[in-house]
Structures are given as C-alpha cells and as structure tokens.
Design an enzyme around this catalytic site. Structure first.
Site: not given
Lengths: 370, 370
Positions: A54-56, A249, A259-260
């Site tokens: 996970r993570g952009a 993101d 973002n989150k």
C-alpha cells in the site's frame, strides 16, 4: 532501506527469477518480516486491494509490475492488447483514490504498444516497470533533499535542539519503492547529524502509523513517540510540534491534497496554531487533470469491519482480530480526506518546495501548463 | 436507563445490603453486562483509577459513595476524621483532571463534620452520597431539556429530516449516574419523536465511543454510525454533521472545556466548517476557582500501554489485549485536551444554554460571582 542490515525495496525482482515479482507483505508488520511472490496480474490486484502492499508510490510500482506480469501471461495473438487493457482495468479498480495506479497502467499501455513483436512488448513492459520503480526512488530522494532544507532551518532556529516533526499514516519507504516521501527529509537529516524526533500518529482504522512508520523509524533508529490520532491537536496546541509532514495520495493542480483519513484534522489544527504543514508530493501523485480536489477526488469507502475491529498480536504471539464495538453496530469508513490548499504551508515535490496553488505548481512543472 | 428492559443506574445500593455499593463494571462492555460490588474505599479508588467506572458524574458519585464506605470502615474513635481525610485524598488522587472527585469529597467532609456522633456521621455520609447521585441525575435531566431545544430548532429547519449529531467519547448515562449529559438531549428528542442520527467517534485509546456510547445507543434504539476518530474532519467538511455535542471533565469559569483527548480537534474542525459545537456541562464539572483552562487544568498522562495496545473480543468470544506497535516503541498518552472557549458555540448547563465566557456563566450561576 535496511531491514536487519539487508537493503530492501518494497517491490523487486529476484535476479534468479524474472517471471515473478516480490513484495514485502506489509500485513505482517511490525511483528514479522515476510516476502510475498506475485506471479500474475490477479495476484497483484489482490495484493493491492487487500493492502499487502500500500502507499501511493508502492502501488504505482506494483501496477507497473502487474502490467509486466500481465504481458507475460497474455495470449501471444490478437487477444494480447485486450488482455492488457483488461489487466489495467483490474489494477486501477483496486483502489480508487490514488492516481498512481492509472498513471502507471497508462504509461505501460502506451509503452507496450510501441513494441513490434510480443517478445519486444514483454521486454518493454519489464523495462517500463523497472523505470517506474527507479523513478519513484529518485523522486523520493529529491523530495528528501528539498525537505531536508526545511528541517535544517528549524534546527538552526532551535540551536540544534531536536526538531519535532509530526506525520500521519505511513508515507515512509514502505509506501514507496524506497526512502519514502514524508520520511525522506528525516532520513537525510539523520545522515547529516541533525537531531529530530517524530510524533507518529497510529492512524486508525488500519494503524499504518503504529505498525509501519514506527517499525521504519525503529529500524532506522530515528527517535519517535507513538500517539493516538486524537492526541495530535493537544500536541500542536501546546507547542510540542515544530512542523508536520504528511504524504499525498492525490493532489489536484490547485494544490488540494487527498491523503489518509485524519490528515485534514491535523491540517486544520496546525493552521489554528500556526504550525507549518507540508505535504510531500511526488509528481506521480499530482493529477493535473483536476483543478478542485474537494469536488473531483473520489473518496474511497472501505469495509465497516475495519472500523469495528483491529488486528494485533496477542499475548501468545499470534495475530488476532478483535472486535471493539457491539456486533450489531454499523460503521462508516472513509479511507481518505481532502486538505484544501489554503491550509497547506507548502508542497515538497521532487522539483522543489512550492506554495500549494496552481500558479506555483506550474512554475515547477511548466510542461503541465494549459 | 434500560439494560435488557431493566432500569439501572451506573452506581447504586441494593435495598438488601447497605454495606456495599454496586457499580456497572464498564470494562466488560459492550460484550458483557457485569455488576461489581465495592465494600471499602480502596475498592472504590481502584475501580475509579482502573476505570471500572468512569465519566465525570459517575466518578463524582463513586467518590461520594466511597466516602460513605470509608465512614463505615473508619475507626469509631479520635482517628475517624483522619481516616476520612486520607480516604478523600486516595479518591482524589485516582484521576487528576475531573473536578468532580474533589468536589464530592469536600462536600462529604463538610457534611460529615456536622454529625454529632459516629452513627449520625455515617447516616449523613449515606444521605450525602445518595444526594450527590440524585442531583447528578437531576442535572442531566435538565441539561437534556435545554439541549433538546437546540435539536428541535435544527429539526425544524431540516423539515423533520434526521438531525446529525456528532459526539466524542462517552458522555452518556454510563458516564453519569443516569441519562448522561451529551446524550440527554438525544434521549429526550427520541421520546418526542424527533429524528436524529449520531456519529459515534470510537475515541482511542480506550474506545469509550465504540464500546460504551455505541452500546447505549444500541440499547436505546437511537440510530448511529461508528467512525474512527480520524474521520470527524471529513464528515464536518462535507456537511454530514448538523451539530456536535460533547461532554466535559472540567470547565473553567471563562468557559474553556477539558474533555477526552481528541475533543479539541473536533472543535477546531467544527469552527473551520461553521458547525455548532456544544459542550454539555453540569455545574458539578465547572471549576469556578480557575479562570484559564489552558493554563490551569492539569492534563492526566496515562500508561503508554493504552496506546500500544487495545482490548477487544476475539473470534472465540474471549476478551484479548492485542499489541499494535513494535514492542520496543515508546508512546505518549495524554488523557484529555482543552478546548478554548472561543471555539465553543455554547455550554449546555442544567440552568440553561449560555455562551462560553465568564460573563454569561455568571448570569446562570450568580452565586459564584466574585
């Protein structure tokens, strides 16, 4: 970065086997370091959807490698192109908010189309996947260099006392191919002997702060304190934080940052207390097609089970999911929020730091004008 | 309120046994409804410190009953007074932020001192404990009536569409002797057939929102959605919330409100989005001795273990504590934060709703002037 003194990327090929892609399975962290092998596009889509990776930046790279695996498994006939387009759709559908997935898929489709035969197309797919990963690392390194200057300035003002940096979720190297974005300035600061301390917000519902960022910083021996997300406001109000650096993101061309979930609360509280709030934004996360992040970025809604429960390690050392709320309760689970540009002190990109607005973004990325 | 159709208070005497005090053991909720018996002041102090019973009003009542138990066990000689003073110190030391503990203890010491013999002193202690509990219920009921008007106004503006109310932590009946403060207006609205829906923030680290408020609303059949604390900003930004009502652990005479950690973030985001933010504040939670909540309210720091782990029910139905972060990680755990008066739309007290400032509080409580 190092894991038990061995350098790793989050996604990589093993020299002995170019038919499979390997990823760090982040679901097992911080308690177990596990490598997963992906052998086809369905594996890859599942790994992204279920957040093994996970993570952009990391999922962008995964989509790039997923398209390479798709090229390997595609029928070497007239169905090749259609197979790849379907593979691309599968990958893009896994996570709707980050722009990196569609960016990587489109780049692969354009590149592969230039191959004149199937062998060449597969080679191009491999080269492109590697290039996407390598460029991600390079972008992170440059973001680190630009962000480092901001930390250095604060360190000087504080006469070398530790710079207190708050972050959110994990925009560390585990969210990219290597180095990370929000953490990159920190890692470079550490190399230069600049003292820093990080407030790591646990980041419910999936706790990527507690499980991933804390693990990264622990491994890299950067001092940090874990906090619950609720504590961010108190620390900002009491002068315990010198700056916030978060990841991104998707960023619109006017500088709004998705973002989150929870990022927006930190930004509002930072503004209220005059604490600088930066988003680390590689250009791969900028969606130049949209000019209003609040209206145009689709916010992913995830399963309510993520809110009603949490997974951790029990006293016997086994991973356990425990439920926290009444079984019958209903939950809402938005994965991201959008921080409007006016709350952002600056965007840290690989081209430099700029004010979060279209005019200044265009100065750094003049090729995206108009 | 009702638990499986039986009316309960959070703390009560059984008619058959006036030598013990009974409390709902909130650690077992939402999965199990358990009653605990307290027979002396050490039991009571432990129950407060370890949060078998929690919430400003409930621990105030517990301190009142704890002083009654102390009077029962005190030596009936010259040591009586000293035993009671020590008992009071023990009770006050359990939780440093809420003012209700010292308020209840001082009231008991003053009242008991008026008794002319030991039997009379014990009777007075029992009467005073009961009075503290009964007054708590009455304050909550009045807060409910004043808050109800605010909900009614919004309901009218929305033509009877459900009023979306966000709350934080648990300022429900479990936090008081009965009815609650932040939830009282809701329960009265429900009786009047006014439609409402509640966003329940889970409230890490101890998740009183997910485990207690959700359980209360589930039992009372009030519609609600559970959210992670991080999601509050997004909902406020997107117009999904009509008003916020939170509780209060200590309010200064200028209207600053100390409440469960995370309250301040909601207040800042509410202000940013022009959403009314109310604190439900019984006068027992107003500390008229202090005029600057930010400077003068001591913020309790709790064990880092609460941040690093969480307790819930595993798949076999057993309560399990699971760790969420690297074993070696360090955590900071502030129990409360202070919301400055300027972010508060109004204080809902048992005497009415007022602006959060000294002038308006003094209009409601003129006896506390000067």
């Amino acid at each position: 970065m190092l894991v038990n003194n061995v350098p790793y990327r989050t996604i990589f090929l093993k020299p002995s086997n170019a038919k499979a892609v390997h990823i760090i399975d982040q679901r097992a962290l911080p308690f177990k370091f596990a490598i997963e092998e992906l052998i086809n596009v369905d594996d890859t889509a599942k790994a992204i959807r279920e957040m093994h990776i996970r993570g952009a930046g990391a999922i962008g790279a995964a989509a790039g490698f997923g398209m390479y695996l798709a090229a390997l498994e595609a029928p070497q006939n007239i169905g090749f192109g259609q197979f790849l387009r379907l593979a691309g759709k599968k990958l893009i559908a896994t996570r709707p908010t980050a722009v990196n997935l569609s960016w990587a898929v489109e780049r692969q489709l354009d590149a592969i189309a230039k191959g004149t035969n199937f062998d060449e197309k597969i080679s191009i797919a491999l080269e492109t996947a590697q290039a996407i990963a390598d460029e991600d690392v390079e972008q992170c390194r440059k973001i680190g260099e630009h962000g480092l200057k901001l930390i250095e300035e604060i360190s000087k003002k504080k006469d070398g006392q530790p710079v207190n940096i708050m972050t959110h979720c994990n925009a560390g190297w585990l969210a990219f191919v290597d180095i990370g974005t929000a953490t990159a300035p920190l890692y470079l600061a550490r190399q230069k002997g600049i003292k820093a301390h990080v407030f790591v917000s646990e980041t419910r519902p999936r706790n990527q702060g507690a499980s991933l960022t804390a693990w990264e910083l622990e491994n890299e021996k950067v001092p940090y304190s874990l906090i619950v997300d609720n504590a961010a406001g108190h620390l900002l109000q009491r002068g315990m934080v010198d700056m916030i650096i978060v990841g991104c993101d998707r960023c619109s061309r006017n500088g709004d940052v998705a973002n989150k979930i929870g990022t927006y609360l930190k930004a509002v509280a930072a503004k209220e207390n005059n604490i600088p709030f930066y988003a680390a934004v590689p250009s791969s996360s900028i969606d130049f097609r949209i000019s209003d992040g609040l209206k145009e970025i689709h916010i992913e809604q995830r399963d309510e089970d993520e809110v009603k429960s949490v997974t951790g390690k029990d006293e016997k050392g086994n991973m356990q999911k425990v439920i926290l709320a009444p079984e019958k309760s209903r939950a809402l689970n938005f994965g991201f929020d959008v921080t409007p540009a006016r709350l952002i002190t600056g965007l840290i990109t690989e081209k430099g730091v700029c004010k979060a607005d279209e005019e200044n973004l265009m100065k750094l990325f003049p090729e995206r004008k108009g």
